[in-house]
Design an enzyme around this catalytic site. Structure first.
Site, PDB file in Angstrom:
ATOM      1  N   THR A  29       0.813  -1.216   0.000  1.00 47.73           N
ATOM      2  CA  THR A  29       0.000   0.000   0.000  1.00 47.73           C
ATOM      3  C   THR A  29       0.849   1.270   0.000  1.00 47.73           C
ATOM      4  O   THR A  29       0.345   2.352  -0.311  1.00 47.73           O
ATOM      5  CB  THR A  29      -0.918   0.047   1.236  1.00 47.73           C
ATOM      6  OG1 THR A  29      -0.115   0.077   2.430  1.00 47.73           O
ATOM      7  CG2 THR A  29      -1.840  -1.155   1.266  1.00 47.73           C
ATOM      8  N   CYS A  37      -2.946   0.604  14.901  1.00 42.61           N
ATOM      9  CA  CYS A  37      -3.816   0.900  13.763  1.00 42.61           C
ATOM     10  C   CYS A  37      -5.009  -0.058  13.729  1.00 42.61           C
ATOM     11  O   CYS A  37      -4.846  -1.280  13.847  1.00 42.61           O
ATOM     12  CB  CYS A  37      -3.042   0.797  12.454  1.00 42.61           C
ATOM     13  SG  CYS A  37      -4.016   1.328  11.021  1.00 42.61           S
ATOM     14  N   ARG A  62       3.922   6.766   3.036  1.00 45.38           N
ATOM     15  CA  ARG A  62       3.064   7.859   3.464  1.00 45.38           C
ATOM     16  C   ARG A  62       2.376   7.500   4.781  1.00 45.38           C
ATOM     17  O   ARG A  62       2.071   6.323   5.019  1.00 45.38           O
ATOM     18  CB  ARG A  62       1.990   8.158   2.415  1.00 45.38           C
ATOM     19  CG  ARG A  62       2.507   8.682   1.099  1.00 45.38           C
ATOM     20  CD  ARG A  62       1.357   9.006   0.149  1.00 45.38           C
ATOM     21  NE  ARG A  62       0.642   7.825  -0.295  1.00 45.38           N
ATOM     22  CZ  ARG A  62      -0.562   7.475   0.095  1.00 45.38           C
ATOM     23  NH1 ARG A  62      -1.204   8.189   1.019  1.00 45.38           N
ATOM     24  NH2 ARG A  62      -1.170   6.393  -0.383  1.00 45.38           N
ATOM     25  N   CYS A  64      -0.494   6.839   7.516  1.00 47.53           N
ATOM     26  CA  CYS A  64      -1.854   6.314   7.467  1.00 47.53           C
ATOM     27  C   CYS A  64      -2.862   7.385   7.900  1.00 47.53           C
ATOM     28  O   CYS A  64      -2.608   8.146   8.837  1.00 47.53           O
ATOM     29  CB  CYS A  64      -1.956   5.096   8.380  1.00 47.53           C
ATOM     30  SG  CYS A  64      -3.613   4.398   8.537  1.00 47.53           S
ATOM     31  N   CYS A  67      -4.862   5.613  11.551  1.00 46.71           N
ATOM     32  CA  CYS A  67      -4.224   5.610  12.880  1.00 46.71           C
ATOM     33  C   CYS A  67      -3.428   6.876  13.153  1.00 46.71           C
ATOM     34  O   CYS A  67      -3.032   7.134  14.285  1.00 46.71           O
ATOM     35  CB  CYS A  67      -3.329   4.382  13.044  1.00 46.71           C
ATOM     36  SG  CYS A  67      -1.901   4.326  11.942  1.00 46.71           S
ATOM     37  N   TRP A 404      21.541  20.680  45.235  1.00 49.41           N
ATOM     38  CA  TRP A 404      20.148  20.249  45.289  1.00 49.41           C
ATOM     39  C   TRP A 404      19.271  21.152  44.442  1.00 49.41           C
ATOM     40  O   TRP A 404      18.409  20.683  43.692  1.00 49.41           O
ATOM     41  CB  TRP A 404      19.635  20.245  46.733  1.00 49.41           C
ATOM     42  CG  TRP A 404      18.194  19.807  46.840  1.00 49.41           C
ATOM     43  CD1 TRP A 404      17.733  18.536  47.009  1.00 49.41           C
ATOM     44  CD2 TRP A 404      17.021  20.650  46.746  1.00 49.41           C
ATOM     45  NE1 TRP A 404      16.343  18.524  47.032  1.00 49.41           N
ATOM     46  CE2 TRP A 404      15.889  19.801  46.868  1.00 49.41           C
ATOM     47  CE3 TRP A 404      16.823  22.020  46.565  1.00 49.41           C
ATOM     48  CZ2 TRP A 404      14.589  20.292  46.830  1.00 49.41           C
ATOM     49  CZ3 TRP A 404      15.523  22.510  46.511  1.00 49.41           C
ATOM     50  CH2 TRP A 404      14.429  21.639  46.648  1.00 49.41           C
ATOM     51  N   TYR A 408      17.189  19.697  41.300  1.00 51.06           N
ATOM     52  CA  TYR A 408      15.724  19.735  41.358  1.00 51.06           C
ATOM     53  C   TYR A 408      15.171  20.525  40.173  1.00 51.06           C
ATOM     54  O   TYR A 408      14.173  20.132  39.548  1.00 51.06           O
ATOM     55  CB  TYR A 408      15.257  20.358  42.673  1.00 51.06           C
ATOM     56  CG  TYR A 408      13.748  20.385  42.831  1.00 51.06           C
ATOM     57  CD1 TYR A 408      13.072  19.284  43.342  1.00 51.06           C
ATOM     58  CD2 TYR A 408      13.007  21.507  42.443  1.00 51.06           C
ATOM     59  CE1 TYR A 408      11.688  19.301  43.487  1.00 51.06           C
ATOM     60  CE2 TYR A 408      11.620  21.528  42.582  1.00 51.06           C
ATOM     61  CZ  TYR A 408      10.971  20.428  43.102  1.00 51.06           C
ATOM     62  OH  TYR A 408       9.601  20.446  43.225  1.00 51.06           O
ATOM     63  N   ASP A 424      18.210  14.965  49.205  1.00 52.24           N
ATOM     64  CA  ASP A 424      16.827  15.374  49.441  1.00 52.24           C
ATOM     65  C   ASP A 424      16.258  14.669  50.668  1.00 52.24           C
ATOM     66  O   ASP A 424      16.430  13.458  50.848  1.00 52.24           O
ATOM     67  CB  ASP A 424      15.984  15.035  48.212  1.00 52.24           C
ATOM     68  CG  ASP A 424      14.546  15.484  48.351  1.00 52.24           C
ATOM     69  OD1 ASP A 424      14.283  16.672  48.116  1.00 52.24           O
ATOM     70  OD2 ASP A 424      13.695  14.656  48.719  1.00 52.24           O
TER      71      ASP A 424
END
Length: 460
Positions: A29, A37, A62, A64, A67, A404, A408, A424
């Site tokens: 295809t 899909c 190409r 789909c 989906c 720290w 963070y 921590d």
């Protein structure tokens, strides 16, 4: 890239946990699809597998129309293996090649254009510019499917500066004109509403609790099923609300923007804030192998903040105080210095204060030691001079900012996957509660997913 047997199993089972990790291309295809899909599965002899949509497109396939590969989660399997490539992709996704040349991008990266071309050729088989254009076309395809925006507006929102250039590029990469695609696909939503997918599982209840506990009123809003916030991006301001849709493995995101030309990087950043591209199945399998016996929450994600600057400010406000105390100080800062968005997202909202605004204030309204106020102002002044920098290496040269704070901020402001917050308090308490007799934890073996280990411990 996953092995062929795994790919075959995943596509035949339509297993959403593999969505975005590979794409199925059907020779008969000329179309490539997601593993989920709904079309009748092709015979294995007619199938090729590709690690990315770009590689499938380069091979002549190409996307789909059923989906919609443009809506698949990202596939960061390469993440951490090449930090230069990772940074280049982040900058391209933020629009670096839409507003500047390849040479200027290479200057920001500190490498030559030949080296950057080689990185992209080795990973994707295409040039950086080709990669950027295809990503713009995929984003345009998503807007054509999911919104009622005019084609001209979609061209602008996808980063193209002329409708003719957009039509030519889209037809080249997608095999259809934008108007043809819209007639065939139809539209499923009105206005700026998009469906952003993730690979399940997603521990939304844990993410929701984390964000709710730190919510700044006016800047953020959250309920049982949704999270939203205001933001500033380059020259524009806006807001979004993301509603969790577990049946479709994603979020329904409504978006308001002053300038649609930055829509693509804004949507990319929303994906990062919600950590939609993480492969938690692979991450947790690694943690379980590296640290046997550690109880793991399934589907745990990194809760991001909008930008590194905001994360840095909130980290400084959180130094040596409780989460509730840091939240109160952040609330006062936004109430006093944040810009007002009077009509945004259905109510009176504020954006997070800009670096120059914080740097120019004496911050006397904040109930904290004077040294911490000065640390905030120094940090904001540095960011004012370095607005586009994601380099945190110089932060610790600023008085009042330690390891720290930097770590963070990187964990939440860039969603870096490999941050271990050894100092921590929450991590220390979790390790103490686990007990050395029950588990031997060496965080180094959890690399490159130590941020997720940190979050697992925070949620014990």
């Amino acid at each position: 890239m996953l092995d062929r047997a795994t790919c075959q199993y995943a596509r035949l089972a339509r297993d959403a946990r593999f969505d975005g990790q590979f794409f199925t291309a059907v020779r008969t295809t000329g179309i490539y699809c997601r593993p989920v899909c709904p079309a009748t599965p092709p015979q294995e002899d007619n199938v090729d597998y590709y690690a990315s949509a770009v590689e499938a497109a380069k091979a002549g396939y190409r996307p789909c129309l059923r989906c919609r590969p443009d809506s698949a989660p990202g596939s960061p399997a390469w993440k951490g293996t090449d930090t230069t490539l990772e940074r280049a992709l982040r900058l391209i996704n933020e629009g670096a090649l839409q507003h500047a040349s390849l040479e200027q991008l290479c200057t920001r990266l500190g490498i030559g254009d030949r080296h950057l071309r080689a990185l992209f050729q080795r990973r994707f088989g295409v040039s950086p510019k080709h990669y950027a254009l295809y990503q713009q076309c995929l984003f345009a395809k998503q807007l054509l499917h999911q919104t009622h925006l005019p084609v001209t507006t979609i061209a602008y929102a996808s980063g193209f500066r002329s409708l003719r250039r957009f039509n030519d590029c889209f037809r080249t990469h997608m095999g259809l004109a934008p108007s043809q695609l819209r007639r065939q696909a139809g539209t499923t939503a009105g206005g700026l509403t998009l469906h952003l997918a993730y690979r399940p599982p997603y521990a939304w209840s844990v993410m929701q609790r984390f964000l709710a506990k730190r919510r700044i009123d006016g800047l953020e809003w959250i309920d049982e099923n949704s999270y939203g916030r205001t933001f500033a991006w380059q020259h524009t301001k806006g807001c979004f609300t993301a509603i969790h849709d577990p049946r479709r493995h994603g979020f329904k995101v409504t978006l308001e923007l002053d300038d649609l030309s930055v829509m693509k990087p804004v949507v990319t950043n929303i994906r990062r804030v919600l950590d939609l591209d993480a492969d938690t199945r692979a991450i947790e399998a690694h943690l379980a192998t590296a640290i046997p016996g550690l109880p793991l929450i399934e589907g745990l994600r990194l809760p991001g903040t909008w930008c590194l600057f905001e994360a840095g400010i909130r980290a400084i406000l959180g130094q040596q105080v409780s989460v509730d105390a840091a939240k109160r100080q952040s609330q006062v800062l936004v109430d006093r210095l944040g810009d007002t968005l009077a009509e945004a997202c259905g109510g009176l909202r504020r954006t997070f204060p800009a670096p120059d605004t914080i740097a120019a204030s004496d911050l006397a309204f904040l109930s904290m030691p004077g040294a911490r106020r000065e640390a905030l102002r120094r940090f904001a002044a540095w960011y004012r001079e370095n607005p586009a920098s994601h380099d945190t290496a110089h932060w610790q040269m600023l008085k009042g900012i330690g390891p720290w704070t930097v770590d963070y901020a990187r964990l939440r402001g860039t969603s870096h996957p490999d941050i271990w917050l050894a100092g921590d308090l929450g991590v220390k308490q979790a390790l103490s509660a686990l007990g050395e007799d029950d588990i031997r934890l060496d965080p180094q073996v959890a690399s490159p997913w130590r941020s997720y280990l940190t979050l697992q411990l925070w949620n014990r």
